[in-house]
Design an enzyme around this catalytic site. Structure first.
Site, PDB file in Angstrom:
ATOM      1  N   ASP A  11       0.870  -1.167   0.000  1.00  0.00           N
ATOM      2  CA  ASP A  11       0.000   0.000   0.000  1.00  0.00           C
ATOM      3  C   ASP A  11       0.915   1.228   0.000  1.00  0.00           C
ATOM      4  OD1 ASP A  11      -2.407   1.615   0.502  1.00  0.00           O
ATOM      5  OD2 ASP A  11      -1.589   1.817   2.525  1.00  0.00           O
ATOM      6  N   ASP A  13      -0.266   5.211   0.794  1.00  0.00           N
ATOM      7  CA  ASP A  13      -0.573   6.197   1.827  1.00  0.00           C
ATOM      8  C   ASP A  13      -0.714   5.528   3.186  1.00  0.00           C
ATOM      9  OD1 ASP A  13      -0.854   8.719   0.293  1.00  0.00           O
ATOM     10  OD2 ASP A  13      -2.463   7.640  -0.709  1.00  0.00           O
ATOM     11  N   ASP A 171      -1.851  -0.635   5.905  1.00  0.00           N
ATOM     12  CA  ASP A 171      -2.117  -0.049   7.227  1.00  0.00           C
ATOM     13  C   ASP A 171      -3.582  -0.024   7.593  1.00  0.00           C
ATOM     14  OD1 ASP A 171      -2.626   1.974   5.258  1.00  0.00           O
ATOM     15  OD2 ASP A 171      -2.572   3.478   6.849  1.00  0.00           O
TER      16      ASP A 171
END
Length: 245
Positions: A11, A13, A171
């Site tokens: 991922d 961001d 996240d």
């Protein structure tokens, strides 16, 4: 998933880049420009999903509505002007060094993100880590975004690595659910958007508190050779339904 790890899909961001606070701020600002007051906490709950869905939820409009489209365009204008200029200051600690260690160990690297591919590549370039990622799968390259497994599977296919030879590092709970659905090894960072307990509750997920911890965990399952088969990296747009839209 007992074989060696051959590739890692990241991922962007919140995982590689410390951008969620800036994203939240811009979401609130753009909603205000569209006569909708949004609390920072409400905006934060949409970080990690495609902008069309985020603004649809925040503005109370359909993701494909004209008003939503104007908000998305304005957000991207502001992100390019105000956030990209921060460059490497947006990196989470030790990310470039960790990516170098993974690459040098023969682990193939890719990004699969809710950003559109142009925006993802622009951010990776601003962070000066774009050279680590020959494959970048953006939301515009798939028909269904996370937590559907399509973007993760597309990244694995483009690298020429079977899903069970890949880890996905993210996240959010949606990231981990995507990894599980794709048959990848779910690895969560505890410093991003998702709460540690919620991330750990996704079956099979390993939660790491720092990026060096992520790298150590991945290297422990690393490959004996760089890539399976002929090691050919394939072009994502040639493989995806509707690729390159």
């Amino acid at each position: 998933m007992n074989g060696p790890l051959r590739a890692v899909v990241f991922d962007l961001d919140g995982t590689l880049a410390d951008t969620p606070a800036a994203i939240r701020r811009l979401l609130v600002r753009v909603c205000a420009e569209h006569d909708r007051a949004v609390a920072p906490e409400e905006a934060a709950s949409t970080v990690g999903i495609p902008l069309e869905e985020a603004f649809g939820r925040l503005l109370g409009t359909a993701p494909d509505a004209a008003r939503t489209g104007r908000a998305v365009a304005r957000y991207r204008e502001l992100f390019d002007a105000e956030v990209l200029g921060m460059g490497t200051r947006l990196l989470h600690p030790d990310v470039p060094e960790g990516l170098a260690r993974l690459r040098d160990a023969g682990i193939a690297l890719a990004v699969a993100t809710a950003k559109v591919s142009r925006s993802a590549r622009a951010l990776l370039h601003a962070l000066r880590i774009d050279a680590y990622f020959p494959v970048v799968i953006g939301h515009d390259m798939v028909s269904r975004g996370k937590p559907h497994p399509e973007s993760g599977l597309a990244a694995a296919h483009a690298l020429g690595v079977p899903p069970d030879g890949c880890a996905y590092v993210g996240d959010t709970v949606g990231d981990m659910r995507m990894a599980v659905a794709a048959g990848m090894r779910p690895v969560a960072v505890g410093y991003g958007v998702g709460g540690r307990d919620a991330l750990a509750a996704v079956p099979g997920t390993t939660v790491c508190d720092t990026f060096p911890d992520v790298v150590a965990h991945l290297l422990a399952a690393g490959p004996e050779c760089p890539l399976p088969g002929d090691g050919t990296r394939r072009t994502p747009a040639a493989l995806l339904p509707g690729g390159g839209r």
